[in-house]
Structures are given as structure tokens and as C-alpha cells.
Design a protein around this motif. Structure first.
Motif, PDB file in Angstrom:
ATOM      1  N   THR A  10       2.626   6.423  10.621  1.00  0.00           N
ATOM      2  CA  THR A  10       1.618   5.374  10.804  1.00  0.00           C
ATOM      3  C   THR A  10       0.722   5.605  12.013  1.00  0.00           C
ATOM      4  OG1 THR A  10       3.263   4.058  12.004  1.00  0.00           O
ATOM      5  CG2 THR A  10       2.955   3.547   9.680  1.00  0.00           C
ATOM      6  N   ASP A  53      -4.911   6.517  11.213  1.00  0.00           N
ATOM      7  CA  ASP A  53      -5.487   5.326  10.578  1.00  0.00           C
ATOM      8  C   ASP A  53      -4.971   5.160   9.149  1.00  0.00           C
ATOM      9  OD1 ASP A  53      -6.892   4.671  12.800  1.00  0.00           O
ATOM     10  OD2 ASP A  53      -8.736   5.670  12.182  1.00  0.00           O
ATOM     11  N   GLU A  54      -4.807   6.279   8.468  1.00  0.00           N
ATOM     12  CA  GLU A  54      -4.332   6.265   7.089  1.00  0.00           C
ATOM     13  C   GLU A  54      -2.866   6.689   7.111  1.00  0.00           C
ATOM     14  OE1 GLU A  54      -5.057   5.008   3.480  1.00  0.00           O
ATOM     15  OE2 GLU A  54      -6.572   5.030   5.069  1.00  0.00           O
ATOM     16  N   GLU A  95       4.069  -2.718   5.320  1.00  0.00           N
ATOM     17  CA  GLU A  95       3.158  -2.659   6.478  1.00  0.00           C
ATOM     18  C   GLU A  95       1.706  -2.568   6.006  1.00  0.00           C
ATOM     19  OE1 GLU A  95       3.809  -0.019   9.694  1.00  0.00           O
ATOM     20  OE2 GLU A  95       5.792  -0.837  10.138  1.00  0.00           O
ATOM     21  N   ASP A  96       1.497  -1.775   4.956  1.00  0.00           N
ATOM     22  CA  ASP A  96       0.165  -1.604   4.385  1.00  0.00           C
ATOM     23  C   ASP A  96      -0.339  -2.939   3.839  1.00  0.00           C
ATOM     24  OD1 ASP A  96      -1.836   0.299   4.067  1.00  0.00           O
ATOM     25  OD2 ASP A  96      -1.379   0.555   1.934  1.00  0.00           O
ATOM     26  N   GLU A  97       0.531  -3.639   3.129  1.00  0.00           N
ATOM     27  CA  GLU A  97       0.223  -4.947   2.569  1.00  0.00           C
ATOM     28  C   GLU A  97      -0.111  -5.931   3.691  1.00  0.00           C
ATOM     29  OE1 GLU A  97       0.373  -8.024  -0.571  1.00  0.00           O
ATOM     30  OE2 GLU A  97       0.352  -5.835  -0.699  1.00  0.00           O
ATOM     31  N   LEU A  98       0.662  -5.898   4.763  1.00  0.00           N
ATOM     32  CA  LEU A  98       0.447  -6.776   5.914  1.00  0.00           C
ATOM     33  C   LEU A  98      -0.936  -6.531   6.516  1.00  0.00           C
ATOM     34  CD1 LEU A  98       1.710  -8.829   7.955  1.00  0.00           C
ATOM     35  CD2 LEU A  98       2.475  -6.849   9.254  1.00  0.00           C
ATOM     36  N   ARG A  99      -1.287  -5.263   6.700  1.00  0.00           N
ATOM     37  CA  ARG A  99      -2.580  -4.899   7.280  1.00  0.00           C
ATOM     38  C   ARG A  99      -3.721  -5.399   6.386  1.00  0.00           C
ATOM     39  NH1 ARG A  99      -5.707  -1.198   6.117  1.00  0.00           N
ATOM     40  NH2 ARG A  99      -4.230   0.018   4.894  1.00  0.00           N
ATOM     41  N   GLN A 100      -3.585  -5.194   5.073  1.00  0.00           N
ATOM     42  CA  GLN A 100      -4.624  -5.648   4.135  1.00  0.00           C
ATOM     43  C   GLN A 100      -4.776  -7.169   4.146  1.00  0.00           C
ATOM     44  OE1 GLN A 100      -3.487  -3.979   0.353  1.00  0.00           O
ATOM     45  NE2 GLN A 100      -4.057  -1.902   0.951  1.00  0.00           N
ATOM     46  N   LYS A 159      -4.082  -9.221   6.652  1.00  0.00           N
ATOM     47  CA  LYS A 159      -4.734  -9.614   7.904  1.00  0.00           C
ATOM     48  C   LYS A 159      -6.238  -9.423   7.790  1.00  0.00           C
ATOM     49  CE  LYS A 159      -1.143  -8.359  11.246  1.00  0.00           C
ATOM     50  NZ  LYS A 159      -0.789  -7.246  12.122  1.00  0.00           N
ATOM     51  N   GLU A 160      -6.651  -8.265   7.276  1.00  0.00           N
ATOM     52  CA  GLU A 160      -8.081  -7.968   7.130  1.00  0.00           C
ATOM     53  C   GLU A 160      -8.755  -8.968   6.208  1.00  0.00           C
ATOM     54  OE1 GLU A 160      -8.420  -3.849   5.937  1.00  0.00           O
ATOM     55  OE2 GLU A 160      -7.552  -3.151   7.834  1.00  0.00           O
TER      56      GLU A 160
END
Length: 187
Positions: free
Chosen positions: A81, A84-85, A102-107, A109-110
Motif C-alpha cells: 500500500t 498510490d495504487e 482498505e480499497d473500499e474504505l478509501r473509495q 471516503k472519497e
């Protein structure tokens, strides 16, 4: 080390894997069954009844393996991680399982930040409604009569140990009353 051959895990092998991971910037290739092998190894140790000095030795062994495994997992996830990708190469299924959330969490939040900053009220309302309307899986601790869900569907009756998917609000209420518990991945 040949990846296709599954080697029995031991402290030295785990230490070598950890060392290789620490010494390299990228996630290293490891046996795809690594975590399962560690789990099996620890399971076998914990299922034996050792006494006296043997008990102290196995206690230390379990502690060492536990610490090395924790560090290994932490390092591999951090490396994957750090860019950025997310770099999924060489990650094991168990590690991908962690990173997907974690990816889902970031999306998420955005999405919320963007909707808020761009005045997209409708999107925020929909997200809230959908979140409240979601279902969760629970396991009943005691029998329960039939109930009416917040989605106006009937659920039950239930016996102790029954597992069911209920609307979030209903499930939360039953969990609060200690009638049921949320079923987590480990169950």
C-alpha cells in the motif's frame, strides 16, 4: 526455494522469510499456503499438553512465531500500500482479503468527501438510506418469536444457534438485547 513445494513451517524458515521481506523493497514471493502452514503449526503445538521445561519452550516458540508472523503481515501490507495504487503482485489471498477492505474504505471516503464538497445532497441521502437498509448476518443465542423487519418482511421464529440475515436496525436491536450476536468472518 521452490514455491510449488509446500515446506513445513518452523522458526528458522519463518525467520528467513521475514528477513528476505525486510531486506527487499517489494513484496516477496512466498509459499501460497504460508498462513495456513503457520496456523496448522501453531494449532498442532497448542493441541499438545506439554509440561515442565517443554511447556516453557513451546510457550516461547509460540510467542516467537506469533511476533514474526505479525511483523511479516504488517510489512507485506505496508509495502503493497506504500504506492498510490495497491500492488497486488506476490500478495497471498489472505493479504488481498485485507487490502480489498482498505480499497473500499478509501473509495467510500472519497465518495462522501466529494459529495459533501460538491453539494450532492441526494447522493448523501441515498448513501445514508442504503446504509440503514442493509442487512447483516446474526446468530441467535436464545429462541425468538417471529418478528416484523424494518423492511416489512416477517422473520422467524428462531431457535438458539439459528443463523439469519436481518435488516440492520432489527439485528442491532437483537444484539443490544443479547438475544443474538453478529456473525463475523471467524465464526
Amino acid at each position: 526455494m521452490e514455491m510449488s513445494e509446500t515446506k513445513k513451517i518452523d522458526v528458522n524458515l519463518l525467520y528467513a522469510i521475514l528477513l528476505r521481506e525486510v531486506e527487499n523493497d517489494t513484496v516477496q514471493e512466498v509459499d501460497p499456503n504460508l498462513y495456513r502452514n503457520i496456523a496448522e503449526f501453531l494449532g498442532n503445538i497448542k493441541n499438545h499438553d506439554y509440561d515442565g521445561i517443554e511447556s516453557k519452550i513451546t510457550e516461547s516458540l509460540v510467542k516467537m512465531i506469533t511476533e514474526m508472523t505479525s511483523i511479516l503481515l504488517k510489512i507485506r501490507i505496508e509495502k503493497a500500500t506504500s504506492l498510490d495504487e495497491i500492488d497486488y503482485s506476490n500478495l497471498l489471498d489472505e493479504e488481498r482479503f485485507i487490502l480489498d477492505s482498505e480499497d473500499e474504505l478509501r473509495q467510500r471516503k472519497e465518495t462522501i468527501l466529494s459529495a459533501t464538497l460538491n453539494g450532492r445532497l441526494k447522493l448523501l441521502e441515498t448513501v445514508g438510506e442504503n446504509h440503514r437498509a442493509r442487512s447483516i448476518v446474526i446468530r441467535f443465542l436464545k429462541p425468538m418469536d417471529q418478528i416484523m423487519g424494518t423492511d416489512l418482511q416477517s422473520y422467524g421464529p428462531f431457535e438458539a444457534e439459528d443463523v439469519a440475515t436481518l435488516p440492520f436496525e432489527n439485528a442491532r436491536s437483537l444484539i443490544g438485547k443479547k438475544v443474538a450476536v453478529k456473525v463475523s468472518w471467524e465464526d
